[in-house]
Scaffold this motif. Structure first.
Motif, PDB file in Angstrom:
ATOM      1  N   THR A  21       7.218  -0.768 -21.364  1.00 12.78           N
ATOM      2  CA  THR A  21       6.383  -1.223 -22.480  1.00 12.78           C
ATOM      3  C   THR A  21       5.339  -2.186 -21.933  1.00 12.78           C
ATOM      4  N   ILE A  22       4.077  -1.849 -22.178  1.00 12.56           N
ATOM      5  CA  ILE A  22       2.957  -2.670 -21.705  1.00 12.56           C
ATOM      6  C   ILE A  22       2.056  -2.988 -22.882  1.00 12.56           C
ATOM      7  N   ASP A  23       1.756  -4.251 -23.073  1.00 13.21           N
ATOM      8  CA  ASP A  23       0.884  -4.693 -24.155  1.00 13.21           C
ATOM      9  C   ASP A  23       1.346  -4.138 -25.504  1.00 13.21           C
ATOM     10  N   GLY A  24       2.661  -4.097 -25.702  1.00 19.51           N
ATOM     11  CA  GLY A  24       3.242  -3.660 -26.963  1.00 19.51           C
ATOM     12  C   GLY A  24       3.382  -2.170 -27.138  1.00 19.51           C
ATOM     13  N   ALA A  25       3.020  -1.375 -26.131  1.00 14.86           N
ATOM     14  CA  ALA A  25       3.092   0.082 -26.242  1.00 14.86           C
ATOM     15  C   ALA A  25       3.972   0.659 -25.138  1.00 14.86           C
ATOM     16  N   ARG A  26       4.811   1.628 -25.494  1.00 20.31           N
ATOM     17  CA  ARG A  26       5.618   2.314 -24.494  1.00 20.31           C
ATOM     18  C   ARG A  26       4.761   3.397 -23.833  1.00 20.31           C
ATOM     19  N   VAL A  27       4.741   3.407 -22.498  1.00 22.41           N
ATOM     20  CA  VAL A  27       3.904   4.351 -21.764  1.00 22.41           C
ATOM     21  C   VAL A  27       4.751   5.177 -20.799  1.00 22.41           C
ATOM     22  N   ASP A  28       4.232   6.316 -20.430  1.00 21.45           N
ATOM     23  CA  ASP A  28       4.901   7.228 -19.505  1.00 21.45           C
ATOM     24  C   ASP A  28       4.476   6.888 -18.076  1.00 21.45           C
ATOM     25  N   ALA A  29       5.404   6.341 -17.297  1.00 22.49           N
ATOM     26  CA  ALA A  29       5.116   6.016 -15.895  1.00 22.49           C
ATOM     27  C   ALA A  29       5.408   7.256 -15.050  1.00 22.49           C
ATOM     28  N   LYS A  30       4.368   7.914 -14.574  1.00 20.67           N
ATOM     29  CA  LYS A  30       4.508   9.158 -13.822  1.00 20.67           C
ATOM     30  C   LYS A  30       4.613   8.873 -12.331  1.00 20.67           C
ATOM     31  N   ASP A  31       5.443   9.666 -11.633  1.00 19.84           N
ATOM     32  CA  ASP A  31       5.433   9.562 -10.178  1.00 19.84           C
ATOM     33  C   ASP A  31       4.272  10.381  -9.638  1.00 19.84           C
ATOM     34  N   VAL A  32       4.003  10.240  -8.345  1.00 13.93           N
ATOM     35  CA  VAL A  32       2.779  10.787  -7.777  1.00 13.93           C
ATOM     36  C   VAL A  32       2.663  12.299  -7.949  1.00 13.93           C
ATOM     37  N   ASP A  33       3.775  13.018  -7.959  1.00 11.67           N
ATOM     38  CA  ASP A  33       3.702  14.469  -8.127  1.00 11.67           C
ATOM     39  C   ASP A  33       3.122  14.855  -9.483  1.00 11.67           C
ATOM     40  N   GLU A  34       3.275  13.982 -10.460  1.00 11.63           N
ATOM     41  CA  GLU A  34       2.808  14.296 -11.808  1.00 11.63           C
ATOM     42  C   GLU A  34       1.339  13.983 -12.027  1.00 11.63           C
ATOM     43  N   PHE A  35       0.729  13.142 -11.183  1.00  8.58           N
ATOM     44  CA  PHE A  35      -0.658  12.782 -11.448  1.00  8.58           C
ATOM     45  C   PHE A  35      -1.628  13.028 -10.304  1.00  8.58           C
ATOM     46  N   ILE A  36      -1.146  13.411  -9.116  1.00  8.58           N
ATOM     47  CA  ILE A  36      -2.073  13.551  -7.991  1.00  8.58           C
ATOM     48  C   ILE A  36      -3.123  14.608  -8.257  1.00  8.58           C
ATOM     49  N   GLY A  37      -2.780  15.623  -9.040  1.00 10.68           N
ATOM     50  CA  GLY A  37      -3.750  16.661  -9.365  1.00 10.68           C
ATOM     51  C   GLY A  37      -4.893  16.190 -10.247  1.00 10.68           C
ATOM     52  N   GLU A  38      -4.722  15.022 -10.899  1.00  9.68           N
ATOM     53  CA  GLU A  38      -5.770  14.473 -11.750  1.00  9.68           C
ATOM     54  C   GLU A  38      -6.771  13.631 -10.969  1.00  9.68           C
ATOM     55  N   MET A  39      -6.423  13.277  -9.727  1.00 11.84           N
ATOM     56  CA  MET A  39      -7.302  12.434  -8.939  1.00 11.84           C
ATOM     57  C   MET A  39      -8.478  13.239  -8.409  1.00 11.84           C
ATOM     58  N   PRO A  40      -9.637  12.593  -8.218  1.00  9.44           N
ATOM     59  CA  PRO A  40     -10.824  13.303  -7.711  1.00  9.44           C
ATOM     60  C   PRO A  40     -10.582  13.913  -6.344  1.00  9.44           C
TER      61      PRO A  40
ATOM     62  N   ILE B  70       0.847  -1.183   0.000  1.00  6.78           N
ATOM     63  CA  ILE B  70       0.000   0.000   0.000  1.00  6.78           C
ATOM     64  C   ILE B  70       0.886   1.238   0.000  1.00  6.78           C
ATOM     65  N   ALA B  71       0.460   2.261  -0.730  1.00 10.74           N
ATOM     66  CA  ALA B  71       1.166   3.542  -0.761  1.00 10.74           C
ATOM     67  C   ALA B  71       0.170   4.660  -0.475  1.00 10.74           C
ATOM     68  N   ILE B  72       0.600   5.648   0.291  1.00  9.71           N
ATOM     69  CA  ILE B  72      -0.219   6.819   0.622  1.00  9.71           C
ATOM     70  C   ILE B  72       0.599   8.058   0.334  1.00  9.71           C
ATOM     71  N   SER B  73      -0.001   9.031  -0.344  1.00  7.30           N
ATOM     72  CA  SER B  73       0.686  10.290  -0.634  1.00  7.30           C
ATOM     73  C   SER B  73      -0.179  11.458  -0.203  1.00  7.30           C
ATOM     74  N   VAL B  74       0.450  12.429   0.477  1.00  4.48           N
ATOM     75  CA  VAL B  74      -0.229  13.617   0.993  1.00  4.48           C
ATOM     76  C   VAL B  74       0.352  14.840   0.302  1.00  4.48           C
ATOM     77  N   ARG B  75      -0.506  15.690  -0.246  1.00  5.28           N
ATOM     78  CA  ARG B  75      -0.106  16.969  -0.807  1.00  5.28           C
ATOM     79  C   ARG B  75      -1.094  17.995  -0.283  1.00  5.28           C
ATOM     80  N   ASN B  76      -0.612  18.835   0.654  1.00  9.12           N
ATOM     81  CA  ASN B  76      -1.475  19.741   1.390  1.00  9.12           C
ATOM     82  C   ASN B  76      -2.531  18.900   2.109  1.00  9.12           C
ATOM     83  N   ASP B  77      -3.816  19.194   1.937  1.00  7.03           N
ATOM     84  CA  ASP B  77      -4.807  18.376   2.643  1.00  7.03           C
ATOM     85  C   ASP B  77      -5.374  17.278   1.750  1.00  7.03           C
ATOM     86  N   LYS B  78      -4.880  17.166   0.521  1.00  5.77           N
ATOM     87  CA  LYS B  78      -5.349  16.120  -0.388  1.00  5.77           C
ATOM     88  C   LYS B  78      -4.508  14.864  -0.209  1.00  5.77           C
ATOM     89  N   VAL B  79      -5.179  13.713  -0.153  1.00  2.00           N
ATOM     90  CA  VAL B  79      -4.484  12.443   0.067  1.00  2.00           C
ATOM     91  C   VAL B  79      -5.015  11.400  -0.909  1.00  2.00           C
TER      92      VAL B  79
END
Length: 214
Positions: A195-214, A74-83
Motif C-alpha cells: 500500500t502506497i499513498d493509501g492505495a494498494r498496488v501490484d508490485a511486479k517482478d522484472v519478468d512482468e514489466f521488462i517488455g514495457e521498457m523502451p 543497483i539491479a541489472i536484468s538481461v532478457r535475450n539482448d534487451k537489458v
C-alpha cells in the motif's frame, strides 16, 4: 521504510528517468536503516567501460548489488539482448535501458546518465554515472525473491510509480512518487501487493514489466 519528499527530476513511467527526494534509507535484513551516503567520489571521470570478453552475453540473467562508496543499490536484468537497470538509494532513482553484446552492456538513462558493465557469469562489474558523479559497482547474480520490482497505478487522478531492489540478504531500497511528488514507500515483501499513498498496488517482478521498457 519511509522516504521523505522533495523530488528534483521525474519522467513518466516507461521513460528512462532520474528522480530524487530527501532523505534516503537503505534497510537491511534486520530492519535497521542506514542513511544513504552522499557522493564522495571524484567529479567528472567517466565510469569504467566494459571490457570486451569475446563471450556472448547471457540470454537471461539478473544481478543486484551495492554501489561502492555511494550507499545505494543497483539491479541489472538481461532478457535475450534487451537489458534494463535500476539504481536507487532511497532519495534518488534512475532507470536505464540498452542492449547486451559480446558479454558487455552499455545502458542509457535520462540526462546523460549511464551504466556500463561486463557480465562475468555470476556477477556484473562496471560503473554508474549520474550527472557529473560516477561510482563503481559489483552486482552478484540475483535469484528470486531478490532482484528488481516495479509498480504503477493511477491514484486519485495521478500516476503513482514505485521501484524496489531486494538483495539476497534481505537488504532493500525503494522509491515512489505520485505525479511529480515523492511519497513514502514501504518495504516490499516480494509476492505481496504493498500500500502506497493509501492505495494498494501490484508490485511486479522484472519478468512482468521488462517488455514495457523502451
Amino acid at each position: 521504510m519511509t522516504l521523505a519528499a522533495g523530488g528534483i527530476v521525474a519522467v513518466a513511467l516507461g521513460v528512462l528517468s532520474v528522480s530524487a527526494a530527501s532523505p534516503a534509507n537503505v534497510t537491511d535484513a534486520g530492519g535497521a536503516a542506514q542513511a544513504g551516503a552522499e557522493a564522495t567520489t571524484q567529479v567528472s571521470p567517466p565510469p569504467p567501460t566494459a571490457v570486451k570478453t569475446g563471450r556472448p552475453a547471457p540470454v537471461r540473467a539478473d544481478y543486484a548489488g551495492r554501489v561502492k562508496e555511494q550507499g545505494g543499490l543497483i539491479a541489472i536484468s538481461v532478457r535475450n539482448d534487451k537489458v534494463i537497470a535500476y539504481f536507487c538509494d532511497g532519495r534518488t532513482e534512475a532507470w536505464f535501458a540498452g542492449r547486451a553484446k559480446d558479454g558487455e552492456v552499455t545502458l542509457k538513462g535520462f540526462g546523460g546518465s549511464s551504466v556500463s558493465a561486463r557480465l562475468d557469469g555470476d556477477r556484473a562489474v562496471g560503473g554508474l554515472r549520474i550527472g557529473r558523479k560516477s561510482w563503481d559497482f559489483t552486482a552478484p547474480t540475483a535469484k528470486k525473491p531478490s532482484g528488481l520490482y516495479r509498480a504503477s497505478a493511477i491514484v486519485r487522478g495521478a500516476r503513482l510509480k514505485a521501484g524496489w531492489i531486494v538483495l539476497a540478504d534481505g537488504t532493500q531500497t525503494g522509491f515512489a512518487k505520485r505525479g511529480e511528488q515523492p511519497v513514502a514507500v514501504p518495504a516490499l515483501t516480494p509476492g505481496t501487493d504493498p500500500t502506497i499513498d493509501g492505495a494498494r498496488v501490484d508490485a511486479k517482478d522484472v519478468d512482468e514489466f521488462i517488455g514495457e521498457m523502451p
